[in-house]
Write a protein that holds these residues in place. Structure first.
Motif, PDB file in Angstrom:
ATOM      1  N   THR A  43      -4.801   0.411   4.903  1.00  0.00           N
ATOM      2  CA  THR A  43      -5.796   0.344   5.970  1.00  0.00           C
ATOM      3  C   THR A  43      -6.097  -1.093   6.369  1.00  0.00           C
ATOM      4  N   TYR A  44      -6.310  -1.950   5.378  1.00  0.00           N
ATOM      5  CA  TYR A  44      -6.620  -3.355   5.675  1.00  0.00           C
ATOM      6  C   TYR A  44      -5.421  -4.055   6.312  1.00  0.00           C
ATOM      7  N   TYR A  62      -5.306   7.139  -9.258  1.00  0.00           N
ATOM      8  CA  TYR A  62      -6.182   6.040  -8.864  1.00  0.00           C
ATOM      9  C   TYR A  62      -5.439   5.031  -8.001  1.00  0.00           C
ATOM     10  N   TRP A  65      -5.209  -3.024   9.918  1.00  0.00           N
ATOM     11  CA  TRP A  65      -6.242  -3.706  10.690  1.00  0.00           C
ATOM     12  C   TRP A  65      -5.842  -5.156  10.971  1.00  0.00           C
ATOM     13  N   ALA A 106      -4.320   3.213  -0.324  1.00  0.00           N
ATOM     14  CA  ALA A 106      -4.956   3.529   0.958  1.00  0.00           C
ATOM     15  C   ALA A 106      -5.756   2.341   1.485  1.00  0.00           C
ATOM     16  N   ALA A 107      -6.450   1.647   0.589  1.00  0.00           N
ATOM     17  CA  ALA A 107      -7.221   0.470   1.009  1.00  0.00           C
ATOM     18  C   ALA A 107      -6.302  -0.638   1.507  1.00  0.00           C
ATOM     19  N   ALA A 108      -5.210  -0.900   0.788  1.00  0.00           N
ATOM     20  CA  ALA A 108      -4.269  -1.941   1.201  1.00  0.00           C
ATOM     21  C   ALA A 108      -3.605  -1.578   2.521  1.00  0.00           C
ATOM     22  N   VAL A 156      -6.108   5.217  -4.215  1.00  0.00           N
ATOM     23  CA  VAL A 156      -7.255   4.513  -3.638  1.00  0.00           C
ATOM     24  C   VAL A 156      -6.858   3.087  -3.276  1.00  0.00           C
ATOM     25  N   PHE A 157      -6.192   2.404  -4.200  1.00  0.00           N
ATOM     26  CA  PHE A 157      -5.727   1.045  -3.927  1.00  0.00           C
ATOM     27  C   PHE A 157      -4.727   1.037  -2.779  1.00  0.00           C
ATOM     28  N   GLY A 197       0.813  -1.219   0.000  1.00  0.00           N
ATOM     29  CA  GLY A 197       0.000   0.000   0.000  1.00  0.00           C
ATOM     30  C   GLY A 197       0.841   1.260   0.000  1.00  0.00           C
TER      31      GLY A 197
END
Length: 62
Positions: free
Chosen positions: A47-48, A37, A51, A43-45, A40-41, A19
């Motif tokens: 964040t996950y 773009y 977590w 930030a998602a990676a 977005v990928f 990420g």
């Protein structure tokens, strides 16, 4: 139980690295819309992955 013995923690750390690296090209001065773009990928990676690392151990997640 250490951080490196948990499968979820290892996957989370890998996602955090991927990420972060996915976000770097969009910081360049000549970044195109496609590179934006990737934010977005990335930030998602990130964040996950965070977590997964945070919930990989027993007890309250930090």
């Amino acid at each position: 139980m250490g951080l490196f013995s948990s499968r979820n923690a290892l996957i989370g750390m890998a996602l955090m690295v991927v990420g972060t690296l996915a976000m770097l090209p969009s910081l360049l001065p000549g970044a195109t819309q496609v590179m934006s773009y990737a934010l977005v990928f990335g930030a998602a990676a990130l964040t996950y992955g965070t977590w997964l690392v945070g919930t990989s151990e027993e007890g309250r997640p930090v």
